[in-house]
Design a protein around this motif. Structure first.
Motif, PDB file in Angstrom:
ATOM      1  N   LYS A 233     -83.241 -39.317   4.871  1.00 34.26           N
ATOM      2  CA  LYS A 233     -81.851 -39.368   4.455  1.00 34.26           C
ATOM      3  C   LYS A 233     -81.535 -40.723   3.831  1.00 34.26           C
ATOM      4  CE  LYS A 233     -79.896 -36.501   8.164  1.00 34.26           C
ATOM      5  NZ  LYS A 233     -78.832 -36.450   9.174  1.00 34.26           N
ATOM      6  N   LYS A 234     -80.487 -40.736   3.046  1.00 37.55           N
ATOM      7  CA  LYS A 234     -79.922 -42.003   2.604  1.00 37.55           C
ATOM      8  C   LYS A 234     -79.169 -42.592   3.797  1.00 37.55           C
ATOM      9  CE  LYS A 234     -78.360 -42.396  -1.555  1.00 37.55           C
ATOM     10  NZ  LYS A 234     -79.163 -43.507  -2.104  1.00 37.55           N
ATOM     11  N   LYS A 235     -79.519 -43.790   4.182  1.00 36.31           N
ATOM     12  CA  LYS A 235     -78.968 -44.382   5.401  1.00 36.31           C
ATOM     13  C   LYS A 235     -77.661 -45.097   5.106  1.00 36.31           C
ATOM     14  CE  LYS A 235     -80.106 -47.135   9.470  1.00 36.31           C
ATOM     15  NZ  LYS A 235     -81.137 -47.922  10.184  1.00 36.31           N
ATOM     16  N   ILE A 236     -76.625 -44.670   5.797  1.00 30.62           N
ATOM     17  CA  ILE A 236     -75.299 -45.278   5.668  1.00 30.62           C
ATOM     18  C   ILE A 236     -74.887 -45.800   7.042  1.00 30.62           C
ATOM     19  CG2 ILE A 236     -72.877 -44.877   5.107  1.00 30.62           C
ATOM     20  CD1 ILE A 236     -73.754 -42.745   3.172  1.00 30.62           C
ATOM     21  N   VAL A 237     -74.462 -47.050   7.093  1.00 35.34           N
ATOM     22  CA  VAL A 237     -74.028 -47.658   8.357  1.00 35.34           C
ATOM     23  C   VAL A 237     -72.554 -48.022   8.235  1.00 35.34           C
ATOM     24  CG1 VAL A 237     -74.319 -49.560   9.984  1.00 35.34           C
ATOM     25  CG2 VAL A 237     -76.321 -48.530   8.889  1.00 35.34           C
ATOM     26  N   ILE A 238     -71.784 -47.606   9.225  1.00 32.29           N
ATOM     27  CA  ILE A 238     -70.362 -47.949   9.299  1.00 32.29           C
ATOM     28  C   ILE A 238     -70.220 -49.090  10.305  1.00 32.29           C
ATOM     29  CG2 ILE A 238     -68.036 -47.097   9.754  1.00 32.29           C
ATOM     30  CD1 ILE A 238     -69.132 -44.260   9.245  1.00 32.29           C
ATOM     31  N   PHE A 239     -69.771 -50.240   9.832  1.00 30.62           N
ATOM     32  CA  PHE A 239     -69.583 -51.406  10.683  1.00 30.62           C
ATOM     33  C   PHE A 239     -68.100 -51.582  10.993  1.00 30.62           C
ATOM     34  CE2 PHE A 239     -73.567 -52.721   8.505  1.00 30.62           C
ATOM     35  CZ  PHE A 239     -74.349 -52.934   9.632  1.00 30.62           C
ATOM     36  N   ALA A 240     -67.798 -51.970  12.214  1.00 36.63           N
ATOM     37  CA  ALA A 240     -66.430 -52.290  12.608  1.00 36.63           C
ATOM     38  C   ALA A 240     -66.468 -53.118  13.877  1.00 36.63           C
ATOM     39  CB  ALA A 240     -65.597 -51.030  12.821  1.00 36.63           C
ATOM     40  N   GLU A 241     -65.402 -53.876  14.079  1.00 34.24           N
ATOM     41  CA  GLU A 241     -65.315 -54.671  15.300  1.00 34.24           C
ATOM     42  C   GLU A 241     -64.757 -53.839  16.445  1.00 34.24           C
ATOM     43  OE1 GLU A 241     -64.132 -59.248  16.238  1.00 34.24           O
ATOM     44  OE2 GLU A 241     -62.582 -58.022  15.309  1.00 34.24           O
ATOM     45  N   ASN A 242     -63.897 -52.862  16.112  1.00 32.33           N
ATOM     46  CA  ASN A 242     -63.257 -52.023  17.127  1.00 32.33           C
ATOM     47  C   ASN A 242     -63.344 -50.557  16.715  1.00 32.33           C
ATOM     48  OD1 ASN A 242     -61.984 -54.207  18.848  1.00 32.33           O
ATOM     49  ND2 ASN A 242     -61.037 -54.671  16.868  1.00 32.33           N
ATOM     50  N   ILE A 243     -63.247 -49.686  17.699  1.00 32.67           N
ATOM     51  CA  ILE A 243     -63.209 -48.248  17.440  1.00 32.67           C
ATOM     52  C   ILE A 243     -61.934 -47.905  16.681  1.00 32.67           C
ATOM     53  CG2 ILE A 243     -63.113 -45.972  18.508  1.00 32.67           C
ATOM     54  CD1 ILE A 243     -65.809 -47.237  18.723  1.00 32.67           C
ATOM     55  N   ASN A 244     -62.057 -46.981  15.717  1.00 33.61           N
ATOM     56  CA  ASN A 244     -60.920 -46.590  14.892  1.00 33.61           C
ATOM     57  C   ASN A 244     -61.079 -45.113  14.539  1.00 33.61           C
ATOM     58  OD1 ASN A 244     -59.510 -46.153  12.177  1.00 33.61           O
ATOM     59  ND2 ASN A 244     -58.786 -48.192  12.708  1.00 33.61           N
ATOM     60  N   PRO A 245     -59.995 -44.295  14.591  1.00 33.95           N
ATOM     61  CA  PRO A 245     -60.133 -42.859  14.268  1.00 33.95           C
ATOM     62  C   PRO A 245     -60.590 -42.599  12.840  1.00 33.95           C
ATOM     63  CG  PRO A 245     -57.823 -43.476  14.546  1.00 33.95           C
ATOM     64  CD  PRO A 245     -58.635 -44.624  15.046  1.00 33.95           C
ATOM     65  N   ASP A 246     -60.370 -43.561  11.926  1.00 37.79           N
ATOM     66  CA  ASP A 246     -60.871 -43.383  10.566  1.00 37.79           C
ATOM     67  C   ASP A 246     -62.399 -43.320  10.541  1.00 37.79           C
ATOM     68  OD1 ASP A 246     -58.374 -43.289   9.513  1.00 37.79           O
ATOM     69  OD2 ASP A 246     -58.358 -45.340   8.747  1.00 37.79           O
ATOM     70  N   ILE A 247     -63.050 -44.020  11.471  1.00 39.01           N
ATOM     71  CA  ILE A 247     -64.510 -44.017  11.531  1.00 39.01           C
ATOM     72  C   ILE A 247     -65.020 -42.608  11.809  1.00 39.01           C
ATOM     73  CG2 ILE A 247     -66.515 -44.891  12.799  1.00 39.01           C
ATOM     74  CD1 ILE A 247     -64.894 -47.448  13.310  1.00 39.01           C
ATOM     75  N   THR A 248     -64.392 -41.928  12.772  1.00 37.48           N
ATOM     76  CA  THR A 248     -64.791 -40.556  13.104  1.00 37.48           C
ATOM     77  C   THR A 248     -64.588 -39.627  11.920  1.00 37.48           C
ATOM     78  OG1 THR A 248     -64.221 -40.918  15.424  1.00 37.48           O
ATOM     79  CG2 THR A 248     -64.401 -38.638  14.686  1.00 37.48           C
ATOM     80  N   ALA A 249     -63.460 -39.761  11.221  1.00 37.54           N
ATOM     81  CA  ALA A 249     -63.180 -38.895  10.068  1.00 37.54           C
ATOM     82  C   ALA A 249     -64.210 -39.109   8.964  1.00 37.54           C
ATOM     83  CB  ALA A 249     -61.772 -39.175   9.549  1.00 37.54           C
ATOM     84  N   ILE A 250     -64.597 -40.349   8.707  1.00 36.78           N
ATOM     85  CA  ILE A 250     -65.579 -40.647   7.664  1.00 36.78           C
ATOM     86  C   ILE A 250     -66.943 -40.101   8.054  1.00 36.78           C
ATOM     87  CG2 ILE A 250     -66.799 -42.515   6.490  1.00 36.78           C
ATOM     88  CD1 ILE A 250     -64.187 -44.147   6.736  1.00 36.78           C
ATOM     89  N   ARG A 251     -67.345 -40.308   9.306  1.00 34.13           N
ATOM     90  CA  ARG A 251     -68.653 -39.797   9.750  1.00 34.13           C
ATOM     91  C   ARG A 251     -68.708 -38.269   9.651  1.00 34.13           C
ATOM     92  NH1 ARG A 251     -70.638 -41.794  15.392  1.00 34.13           N
ATOM     93  NH2 ARG A 251     -72.498 -40.701  14.674  1.00 34.13           N
ATOM     94  N   GLN A 252     -67.647 -37.592  10.071  1.00 42.64           N
ATOM     95  CA  GLN A 252     -67.638 -36.135   9.995  1.00 42.64           C
ATOM     96  C   GLN A 252     -67.731 -35.665   8.551  1.00 42.64           C
ATOM     97  OE1 GLN A 252     -64.003 -35.340  12.121  1.00 42.64           O
ATOM     98  NE2 GLN A 252     -65.060 -34.966  14.052  1.00 42.64           N
ATOM     99  N   ALA A 253     -67.093 -36.378   7.637  1.00 44.77           N
ATOM    100  CA  ALA A 253     -67.172 -36.012   6.220  1.00 44.77           C
ATOM    101  C   ALA A 253     -68.581 -36.211   5.687  1.00 44.77           C
ATOM    102  CB  ALA A 253     -66.178 -36.844   5.411  1.00 44.77           C
ATOM    103  N   LEU A 254     -69.233 -37.290   6.083  1.00 40.35           N
ATOM    104  CA  LEU A 254     -70.593 -37.563   5.603  1.00 40.35           C
ATOM    105  C   LEU A 254     -71.607 -36.623   6.226  1.00 40.35           C
ATOM    106  CD1 LEU A 254     -70.488 -41.465   5.589  1.00 40.35           C
ATOM    107  CD2 LEU A 254     -70.288 -39.925   3.631  1.00 40.35           C
ATOM    108  N   TYR A 255     -71.308 -36.087   7.420  1.00 40.03           N
ATOM    109  CA  TYR A 255     -72.206 -35.111   8.043  1.00 40.03           C
ATOM    110  C   TYR A 255     -72.370 -33.864   7.178  1.00 40.03           C
ATOM    111  CZ  TYR A 255     -72.268 -37.584  12.548  1.00 40.03           C
ATOM    112  OH  TYR A 255     -72.447 -38.501  13.541  1.00 40.03           O
ATOM    113  N   SER A 256     -71.362 -33.565   6.349  1.00 37.55           N
ATOM    114  CA  SER A 256     -71.428 -32.355   5.525  1.00 37.55           C
ATOM    115  C   SER A 256     -72.499 -32.461   4.443  1.00 37.55           C
ATOM    116  CB  SER A 256     -70.067 -32.081   4.875  1.00 37.55           C
ATOM    117  OG  SER A 256     -69.736 -33.098   3.942  1.00 37.55           O
ATOM    118  N   ASN A 257     -72.994 -33.662   4.196  1.00 39.31           N
ATOM    119  CA  ASN A 257     -74.041 -33.862   3.202  1.00 39.31           C
ATOM    120  C   ASN A 257     -75.368 -34.056   3.926  1.00 39.31           C
ATOM    121  OD1 ASN A 257     -75.783 -34.829   1.150  1.00 39.31           O
ATOM    122  ND2 ASN A 257     -74.033 -35.651   0.016  1.00 39.31           N
ATOM    123  N   ILE A 258     -76.269 -33.107   3.781  1.00 39.83           N
ATOM    124  CA  ILE A 258     -77.510 -33.128   4.558  1.00 39.83           C
ATOM    125  C   ILE A 258     -78.435 -34.260   4.139  1.00 39.83           C
ATOM    126  CG2 ILE A 258     -77.403 -30.642   4.940  1.00 39.83           C
ATOM    127  CD1 ILE A 258     -79.551 -30.322   2.802  1.00 39.83           C
TER     128      ILE A 258
END
Length: 690
Positions: free
Chosen positions: A299-324
């Motif tokens: 896979k193309k490796k994508i890393v989401i960096f953040a200092e704190n948990i944020n609901p936007d992180i979950t939304a972005i990850r779920q969207a990227l999951y749709s691309n195999i």
């Protein structure tokens, strides 16, 4: 009463009378050729001629005749029957189908002298016709919304709701406002006897897994009673048992257990999770659940960096999951110990932060593409030091709620982003109240809209850092866009494509080449499978292909080619016959070439109706009480009908009905005038005048 197109023209009527009478007298006062005609007939002919002239002059005023009359109106009585599968699970189903419902319909039919009776059945939609208990979802909210639309001009008098009370999708009508003042009388269906039931409540897992990598399946098992012995839970690959666990439900009715799986082959896989049946268990369907997942090698490796948990992180990850082809992970900045060179794209959420910004600066130095989501917790002083071709200077750390609108003069062209202007009507984002400065090297894609004011301040733009291309999104609350689309369209394809477009924009070319196909990895057999496509020219700019087609193959059968419907985007809805794994071949035809994309997806059972084995009479009591009605058992329906028959508020009402007839469109008037003209012409002809 007559009403004219323009008020105040009634004074013309005496003039029209004078003209009509004068013309008739002038024409017949010394008519020599009609000397043989009787005198009374000449007078009749004169009257006919005068009437025709007067009516024609009168019609020039565009008169409308208005009449009011009293009409007796019967109140509407609606019988709404739950058509979902859960109703058919109970032991009294045969009696229900053969006796109760037909008898109830017959009894209600005896009230037709008092009520206008309307009968519907519902599950996830409202229908008329046979009730077969085949619905795979129960949506009380859509029932009340549909009835409100059907009877918008004439509010129902009462609703009889026949259901087991298991409402499992849509908006809860307890909190809704549609027909809130219409009494609801609920009739509860199903066994009230509490029987033991153990079920698989939920399974959490990644739909895309990496080859030879450990993955977790989190299985939640729920029982409606405490069970004194263990329950066996098995994970199976076809007939092969992969793992077995003993679940204890002695002290708790809900237990979560974890299976570790490590796929060894690429492709789509189906596993089955099975709970051991209890001796007296009635509902066995919810003891089994199939799960589907896709295994890929690279896979193309994508890393989401953040200092704190944020609901936007979950939304972005779920969207990227749709691309195999993507492997998206979230790593807190203080826990990263990997190699930045192994990352294909980094997404920094609410960064630069107050601390731990070394990873951001080191990653930018690699020259690789990046995305920065700035928000309320972003350190804008550090952000401005990144030299991204823009600066943000907050005013007293104040925030605003902003929406977006498309920049039609975007340097890179706005065609590829036009589709996502859909979110301009979505929930507002939290943005800083600030002064924005953008250099000519940056490309603003979306501007910020505050209430109804369209500003020239950026909210989404393309930037550069050295040789690296990047995107900056200024705002927090992307997760609300995903929920907004799910509620509005029933899926999140648009949001998922929007996030994946970040990756495509920052890559040398879209991941799937000149043809990109978007779809869910797993569909349910309740709805059609929805596919969307985008096509690009050789310079990777969006274009319209001559045609885009897709062929789908099951285990043995190849289903006919489905053509995508073109518009702003390509779209196809596929209706497939059953569950399982399917492969597809999509082709885009260009003037000089054709591009092929192959893929897979799965269709799984929708088992939401089998999650509950007992009726929810408490919910029906609550709903009917809040809607000024009451709850009844099937044995008490005679009392319900007696109440409807005797209540004064359900008696016939008298309403004043207004009828409006535009005389110029009244066909009978035309035939009357034709008769008058014909009689006059016939008599004049008969007595010798031509």
């Amino acid at each position: 009463m007559f009403q004219f197109a323009q008020s105040g023209l009634g004074w013309l009527i005496p003039i029209f009378v004078a003209i009509s009478v004068g013309f008739a007298i002038w024409m017949y006062r010394k008519e020599v050729k009609l000397s043989e005609a009787p005198g009374f007939l000449i007078k009749i002919m004169a009257v006919l001629r005068g009437l025709v002239i007067f009516v024609l002059l009168f019609l020039l005023l565009q008169p409308t005749y208005i009449s009011n009359k009293l009409v007796y109106s019967k109140p509407i009585l609606i019988l709404a029957v739950d058509n979902s599968q859960s109703v058919a699970m109970y032991s009294d189903t045969a009696q229900l189908r053969q006796n109760f419902l037909p008898a109830l319909i017959e009894k209600i039919g005896n009230l037709d002298d008092k009520f206008d009776i309307q009968i519907f059945n519902f599950d996830n939609a409202v229908k008329t016709g046979k009730t077969d208990y085949s619905g795979k979802r129960t949506n009380f909210g859509v029932l009340f919304d549909d009835l409100a639309a059907r009877f918008e001009g004439r509010k129902p008098g009462a609703i009889i709701l026949v259901s087991d009370g298991n409402n499992n999708t849509g908006i809860d009508p307890v909190y809704g406002s549609q027909l809130s003042d219409v009494p609801v009388f609920a009739v509860g269906l199903g066994d009230t006897i509490q029987r033991s039931d153990v079920r698989i409540s939920n399974v959490q897992y990644n739909q895309t897994m990496l080859l030879n990598t450990s993955n977790e399946l989190r299985v939640n098992v729920v029982s409606n009673v405490l069970i004194p012995k263990g329950v066996k839970l098995s994970l199976m690959d076809g007939e092969k048992i992969l793992s077995t666990k003993n679940i204890s439900l002695i002290t708790s009715r809900s237990v979560e257990t974890i299976f570790e799986v490590m796929p060894a082959k690429n492709g789509f896989w189906k596993y089955t999770i099975i709970i051991e049946d209890l001796p007296d268990e009635q509902n066995l369907i919810n003891n089994t659940q199939d799960i589907y997942f896709n295994v890929i090698d690279k896979k193309k490796k994508i890393v989401i960096f953040a200092e704190n948990i944020n609901p936007d992180i979950t939304a972005i990850r779920q969207a990227l999951y749709s691309n195999i082809n993507l492997d998206a992970v979230f790593i807190p900045v203080n826990e990263f110990n990997g190699n930045l060179a192994d990352i294909d794209l980094a997404i920094f959420v609410q960064m630069p932060a107050k601390s731990k910004n070394e990873i951001l600066t080191k990653y930018l130095a690699t020259g690789k593409p990046f995305v920065i989501l700035a928000g309320p917790r972003t350190n804008y002083a550090e952000f401005n030091k990144l030299n991204l071709g823009m600066s943000i200077e907050p005013k007293q750390l104040l925030n605003e709620y902003s929406q977006i609108y498309l920049n039609t003069a975007s340097k890179g062209g706005n065609a590829q982003w036009m589709t996502y202007n859909f979110f301009s009507e979505g929930p507002p984002l939290v943005t800083p109240l600030a002064t924005y400065k953008v250099s000519n090297t940056s490309d603003i894609i979306f501007f910020r809209k505050y209430k109804t004011v369209q500003t020239q301040q950026p909210i989404f733009l393309g930037v550069q850092h050295g040789n690296a291309n990047g995107l900056v999104f200024i705002g927090e609350g992307l997760w609300q866009w995903r929920l907004y689309e799910a509620e509005k369209n029933g899926n999140t394809l648009g949001f998922d494509r929007f996030i994946n477009m970040w990756v495509n924009t920052l890559s040398a070319k879209p991941i799937d080449g000149r043809l990109a196909i978007f779809h869910s990895l797993i569909f349910t057999n309740t709805d059609a499978c929805e596919f969307e496509a985008e096509t690009y020219d050789k310079e990777m700019k969006p274009v319209v292909a001559n045609a885009v087609k897709i062929a789908v193959k099951g285990d043995q059968t190849i289903y006919s080619d489905f053509s995508f419907v073109t518009g702003n985007k390509y779209k196809a809805l596929l209706k497939l016959p059953g569950n399982g794994v399917y492969s597809y071949r999509a082709v885009a035809y260009f003037a000089d070439d054709s591009i092929v994309v192959n893929g897979q997806f799965a269709v799984a059972d929708e088992l939401i109706e089998y999650r509950e084995s007992n009726p929810d009479f408490a919910y029906l009591r609550k709903l009917s009480a809040l809607r000024n009605g009451s709850f009844y058992l099937p044995s008490q329906t005679d009392a319900l009908l007696e109440k409807l028959n005797s209540t004064d508020s359900f008696k016939k009402s008298v309403v004043e009905k207004t009828d409006r007839i535009e005389l110029i469109h009244w066909k009978y008037l035309f035939f009357v005038l034709l008769l008058f003209v014909s009689l006059e012409w016939f008599w004049r002809k008969y007595y010798g005048h031509i």
